[in-house]
Write a protein that holds these residues in place. Structure first.
Motif, short mmCIF file in Angstrom:
data_model
loop_
_atom_site.label_atom_id
_atom_site.label_comp_id
_atom_site.label_asym_id
_atom_site.label_seq_id
_atom_site.Cartn_x
_atom_site.Cartn_y
_atom_site.Cartn_z
N LEU A 183 1.05 -1.28 0.14
CA LEU A 183 0.26 -0.26 -0.17
C LEU A 183 0.54 1.20 0.09
CD1 LEU A 183 -2.85 -0.91 2.28
CD2 LEU A 183 -2.99 -0.92 0.33
N ALA A 186 2.54 1.20 -3.27
CA ALA A 186 1.68 1.89 -4.58
C ALA A 186 1.37 3.35 -4.39
CB ALA A 186 0.15 1.04 -3.85
N VAL A 187 0.91 4.02 -3.11
CA VAL A 187 0.45 4.96 -2.99
C VAL A 187 1.75 6.20 -3.31
CG1 VAL A 187 -0.05 7.04 -1.75
CG2 VAL A 187 -1.16 4.87 -1.45
N ARG A 190 2.50 6.05 -7.15
CA ARG A 190 1.32 6.53 -7.64
C ARG A 190 0.89 5.74 -8.53
NH1 ARG A 190 0.24 11.30 -7.57
NH2 ARG A 190 -0.54 11.40 -9.29
N SER A 191 0.77 4.28 -8.22
CA SER A 191 0.70 3.05 -9.39
C SER A 191 -0.64 3.24 -9.63
CB SER A 191 1.34 1.97 -8.83
OG SER A 191 2.58 1.74 -7.62
N GLU A 192 -1.18 3.04 -10.33
CA GLU A 192 -2.84 2.91 -11.10
C GLU A 192 -2.60 1.06 -11.27
OE1 GLU A 192 -3.30 4.46 -14.68
OE2 GLU A 192 -1.94 6.18 -14.53
N ARG A 220 -7.41 -1.74 -4.11
CA ARG A 220 -8.74 -0.51 -3.71
C ARG A 220 -9.09 0.12 -3.62
NH1 ARG A 220 -14.04 -0.59 -4.59
NH2 ARG A 220 -13.79 -1.77 -3.17
N VAL A 222 -6.81 2.41 -1.58
CA VAL A 222 -6.19 3.43 -2.59
C VAL A 222 -6.27 3.74 -3.62
CG1 VAL A 222 -4.61 2.75 -0.16
CG2 VAL A 222 -4.20 2.13 -2.60
N GLY A 223 -7.25 3.14 -4.25
CA GLY A 223 -7.61 4.22 -6.03
C GLY A 223 -6.29 3.48 -6.81
#
Lengths: 275, 118
Positions: A183, A186-187, A190-192, A220, A222-223
């Motif tokens: 997490l 990923a944040v 800035r991973s999609e 999911r 965290v976007g």
């Protein structure tokens, strides 16, 4: 320390060493002797005996320092603790035998000598055990840290696409770490799309699947999108026969397919350069 | 304390800057629905970047707001959920199913635009 014993030990150091090595070699495990060369064995043995003898001089601080150094060496050489303890035992035996041979043990003083030796070696044994275990614990904790560092790397491969390859068994502690790394990584990056590659995970049981599903859902939140790749046939079989529902999560059979899907999701493709 | 709701073209922007207590959360629910009604907005972005704790009640209110907005014809994207918050939510068993999420405000707006086909 009894003066007689003390003089005997200091005067007959070489004799004791030789006797001691013969005794130890007789009894020791083949494996133990074979891992190190003969010279190394002699050298280390001499060091050990010197260490034991140095304790007669009652310089405690120096002894402790030397002992911790030696314990480290013993751990590195793979000498087990029982070998060192046996060593002290055999050392006492050598001293007594030697003294008997030289006629220094008489009926009157034999008990005294044995008690004296025992009084001298017991604290030494304690010291060796505690130092050895401490060194060993230090090694174990270092390895634990190393394992933790290796346990959950997150690798950015392209803008917006990151991969977390998982290798080895997943337990609850590791799963927690995986989730955190996944997490925060990923944040931060800035991973999609985040791909979790489980090619190297030997067994997927309900617990592991549960952790993976949780991680995917958290991703999911965290976007980002989460995909699981590297599902081997036997893993697919266990997942279905255990009744685990992975319908909500996109799964692919190899990392390659996963990357293809991730590229598609981010509206990109890899093209060949025309020359 | 009321949470400001800003209008940006067809969308509403909400940035929650401090921990919500139960009353504020319910107030926010009413305000947002009223605002959607007044502006007839198509989409809502709720940004949670500065929130580092969500309890189950707030999560439920958020979920409710989402389905209510959907009923009123506005799509909602939640953005900037912190990793720690995500872990807590998952551990509480709240997975906010069917909710669109995005990394930050920018990505959230892009996603809304995509969804609404503009």
């Amino acid at each position: 320390m009894n003066q007689v014993v003390f003089t005997f030990i200091t005067q007959n150091r070489d004799y004791i060493l030789e006797e001691w090595m013969n005794l130890m070699k007789e009894n020791a495990d083949e494996r133990l002797i074979n891992v190190i060369s003969n010279e190394m064995f002699v050298q280390t043995s001499a060091e050990y005996i010197d260490l034991i003898i140095s304790n007669t001089r009652r310089n405690n601080e120096e002894f402790t320092y030397k002992l911790s150094e030696f314990a480290e060496k013993a751990v590195r050489l793979g000498w087990p603790l029982s070998f060192l303890i046996e060593g002290i035992h055999k050392f006492t035996l050598c001293v007594i035998n030697g003294m008997v041979l030289k006629g220094q043990v008489t009926k009157d003083n034999q008990m005294e000598i044995i008690y004296d030796l025992d009084k001298w070696t017991s604290p030494m044994k304690q010291e060796i055990i505690s130092t050895y275990t401490q060194t060993w614990e230090g090694t174990v904790s270092l390895q634990k840290i190393a394992l933790q560092e290796l346990s959950a790397p997150l690798i950015p491969v392209m803008e917006g696409i990151t991969i977390m390859p998982l290798i080895g068994t997943i337990d609850t502690e590791r799963a927690k770490q995986i989730m955190e790394n996944l997490l925060t990584g990923a944040v931060k990056q800035r991973s999609e799309v985040v791909l979790i590659d489980i090619t190297g995970v030997p067994v997927v049981d309900t617990m592991v699947a549960h952790h993976i599903i949780q991680a995917a859902e958290a991703v999911r939140l965290v976007g980002a999108k989460c995909m699981i790749c590297g599902i081997r046939p036997e893993i697919a079989q266990t997942i279905v026969s255990l009744g685990i529902n992975l319908n909500e999560i996109v799964t692919k059979n190899s990392l390659k397919k996963g990357i293809d899907a991730a590229l598609e999701l981010t509206n990109r493709k890899i093209a060949k350069v025309e020359e | 304390m009321r949470i400001p709701i800003l209008k940006l073209y067809d969308y509403l922007l909400v940035s929650i800057q401090w921990e919500l207590d139960d009353a504020t959360a319910l107030g926010f629910q009413e305000d947002l629905l009223q605002k959607i009604h007044d502006t007839s907005a198509n989409g809502v972005v709720i940004d949670l970047t500065s929130i580092d704790f969500i309890d189950s009640f707030i999560a439920k209110v958020l979920g409710d707001v989402l389905s209510m907005s959907k009923l009123m014809g506005a799509k909602v994207v939640i953005t900037g959920i912190q990793p720690a918050v995500a872990i807590t939510l998952i551990e509480l068993g709240i997975s906010l199913e069917g909710v669109m999420t995005a990394l930050d405000l920018e990505k959230g707006l892009e996603k809304l635009q995509q969804e609404l086909g503009e």
